[in-house]
Design a protein around this motif. Sequence first.
Motif, PDB file in Angstrom:
ATOM      1  N   ALA A  43       0.777  -1.024  -0.140  1.00 20.04           N
ATOM      2  CA  ALA A  43      -0.080  -0.104  -0.034  1.00 20.04           C
ATOM      3  C   ALA A  43       0.809   1.387  -0.061  1.00 20.04           C
ATOM      4  O   ALA A  43       0.375   2.412  -0.513  1.00 20.04           O
ATOM      5  N   ILE A  73     -11.501   8.616  -1.126  1.00 26.95           N
ATOM      6  CA  ILE A  73     -11.908   8.406   0.522  1.00 26.95           C
ATOM      7  C   ILE A  73     -11.872   6.884   0.915  1.00 26.95           C
ATOM      8  O   ILE A  73     -11.546   6.635   2.219  1.00 26.95           O
ATOM      9  N   ARG A 102      -3.722  16.126   1.651  1.00 26.24           N
ATOM     10  CA  ARG A 102      -4.557  15.016   1.663  1.00 26.24           C
ATOM     11  C   ARG A 102      -3.851  13.936   2.409  1.00 26.24           C
ATOM     12  O   ARG A 102      -4.539  12.807   2.377  1.00 26.24           O
ATOM     13  N   HIS A 103      -2.701  14.020   2.598  1.00 27.44           N
ATOM     14  CA  HIS A 103      -1.611  12.797   3.175  1.00 27.44           C
ATOM     15  C   HIS A 103      -0.901  12.933   4.479  1.00 27.44           C
ATOM     16  O   HIS A 103      -0.530  14.105   4.498  1.00 27.44           O
ATOM     17  N   LEU A 104      -1.066  12.121   5.285  1.00 30.70           N
ATOM     18  CA  LEU A 104      -0.446  12.028   6.519  1.00 30.70           C
ATOM     19  C   LEU A 104       0.574  10.941   6.794  1.00 30.70           C
ATOM     20  O   LEU A 104       0.099   9.730   5.989  1.00 30.70           O
ATOM     21  N   GLN A 162      -5.510  -4.945   7.156  1.00 35.84           N
ATOM     22  CA  GLN A 162      -6.324  -5.708   6.264  1.00 35.84           C
ATOM     23  C   GLN A 162      -5.994  -7.168   6.250  1.00 35.84           C
ATOM     24  O   GLN A 162      -7.075  -8.175   6.591  1.00 35.84           O
ATOM     25  N   GLY A 192     -10.912   0.078   3.091  1.00 36.21           N
ATOM     26  CA  GLY A 192     -10.214   1.053   4.145  1.00 36.21           C
ATOM     27  C   GLY A 192     -10.846   2.327   3.815  1.00 36.21           C
ATOM     28  O   GLY A 192     -10.814   2.519   2.865  1.00 36.21           O
ATOM     29  N   LEU A 193     -11.196   3.050   5.022  1.00 38.93           N
ATOM     30  CA  LEU A 193     -11.766   4.468   4.755  1.00 38.93           C
ATOM     31  C   LEU A 193     -10.626   5.229   5.840  1.00 38.93           C
ATOM     32  O   LEU A 193     -10.355   4.886   6.895  1.00 38.93           O
ATOM     33  N   GLY A 194      -9.866   6.236   4.891  1.00 35.52           N
ATOM     34  CA  GLY A 194      -9.153   7.353   5.842  1.00 35.52           C
ATOM     35  C   GLY A 194      -9.979   7.969   6.698  1.00 35.52           C
ATOM     36  O   GLY A 194     -10.576   8.826   6.070  1.00 35.52           O
ATOM     37  N   GLY A 197     -10.738   2.872  -0.451  1.00 36.42           N
ATOM     38  CA  GLY A 197     -10.256   1.766  -1.212  1.00 36.42           C
ATOM     39  C   GLY A 197     -10.603   0.576  -0.749  1.00 36.42           C
ATOM     40  O   GLY A 197     -10.276   0.376   0.387  1.00 36.42           O
ATOM     41  N   PHE A 227      -2.055   8.040   9.808  1.00 29.78           N
ATOM     42  CA  PHE A 227      -3.487   8.528   9.921  1.00 29.78           C
ATOM     43  C   PHE A 227      -4.297   7.446  10.426  1.00 29.78           C
ATOM     44  O   PHE A 227      -3.595   6.269  10.819  1.00 29.78           O
ATOM     45  N   SER A 260      -1.492  -1.100   6.837  1.00 27.64           N
ATOM     46  CA  SER A 260      -2.862  -1.451   6.893  1.00 27.64           C
ATOM     47  C   SER A 260      -3.029  -2.821   7.679  1.00 27.64           C
ATOM     48  O   SER A 260      -2.102  -3.556   7.668  1.00 27.64           O
TER      49      SER A 260
END
Length: 461
Positions: A167, A385, A219-221, A190, A430-432, A387, A224, A188
């Motif tokens: 990822a 938002i 939009r990136h950390l 997952q 997965g939702l951020g 994936g 997170f 992740s």
Amino acid sequence: MYKPETIKQLLERNPLNDSVTVMGWVRTFRSNRFIALNDGSTLTTLQCVVDFETLEDGLLSQIHTGTALKLTGLFVESQGKGQSVEIQVNNLEILGTADPDHFPIQPKKHSLEFLREKAHLRIRTNTFAAIMRVRSALAFAVHQYFNSNGFFYMNTPIITGSDAEGAGEMFKLSNTDFFGKETHLTVSGQLEAETYAMGLGKVYTFGPTFRAENSNTSRHLAEFWMIEPEMAFYDLEDTMELAEDFIKNTIGYVLEHCKEDLSFLEQRLTDEDKTKPENERSPMLLLEKLKFVVDKPFIRLSYTEAFEILKYSKENQKKKFKYPISEWGSDLQSEHERYLVEKHFNAPVVLFDYPAKIKAFYMRLNEDQQTVRAMDVLFPGIGEIVGGSQREERLDVLELKINQMGIDAQELWWYLELRKFGTAVHSGFGLGFERLVMFATGMGNIRDVIPYPRTPQNAEF
Ligand code: 4AD
């Protein structure tokens, strides 16, 4: 009721003509008489009226923006305009002073950039307190949604040894001796969630996730929070259905429970928009945008359909995209996603059946051998938002994919065993979480929706 009472509880209880005690921080103090007190429980400040003639010597000079106070007095209907109730203070205790020459959060407009450098104090502003209350409500809504839909909350490891998600770049841990192998912070949960879905049925994680990508974007950390539901016996259709229902429910929850904060944030956004050129302004007000997402069905289309739209778009024909669309199979850039969501459909979009080559090894291969059962949810102003995918449950196909992609199958022995013992169709996404908070609050920079953002060259606090 448990004491001490918060301002929010007090305002709801409305104990007219009773003696009450409150504690909080001074927002403003005017005419040596009117203290606007806030304790973080609500956006509303409580007007506390002091009689400077009877106040103990020396107390008055310590009341400034930021001072922590304990006040006791009569809770009454207010005679003044601007508030319906107030406290007529008869006892005032200074808990902690805040020197006005040094306390940086003064009652004036501060830029978000300035406040990022004061992240330990920015929660004393209306904007950050509103954002973080909405963030908290969203987190609650996440748990409530899954709990009431038969999901079990599970925690996946933060330190992991499986180098398999693909990822993003990983943060490696230096003490390899400790575990006897290389380890890193998880990108992740997952793969571990999949193992639990294959025993508990429906599970979800909600935890910190780490990516060492050097992407300094809004939009990136690097750290997170991700929400990852994983479900046995769900195919991709079921999963797209779930993702849409989940987002609608959590946004619906804050629309219902965070009205005051959302109205405040809407006004903030409207004021901010006025400083921007017309074409960069948000086409909808915040609440309107949130209601739109709750009420309207998301648009669903395959990668191939999206590719066609993009290829024949005016933008592409006139070479306006930085990355022109020419060949089927290339990854979509954020300019393409934005075109689809903000220009073409003007609605949230779910793209599915992506080319296998640009997606992770674990996604289920379609009959065409070219595409996989992957899906992304794209949001206006946010981009991706969610994936997710249906997972490859067939051992032979999975092994082939792992070989083709040059992944170490030995590291994944346990993941492969899932396909040997009682394998079944299963899926997840997965939702951020910060991207959801950005959307709900209308904030444009992800650094402003997490208390202490971690980004390249920035790990203060
Ligand atoms: O698309 P991603 O990389 O998917 C996965 O990690 C899958 N294993 C999820 C799954 O199927 N269980 O990340 C999922 C979401 C993205 O859609 C985005 O919202 C968020 O995580 N995200 C980030 N948020 C903030 N900063 C980053 N650097 C992010 N990278 C991904």
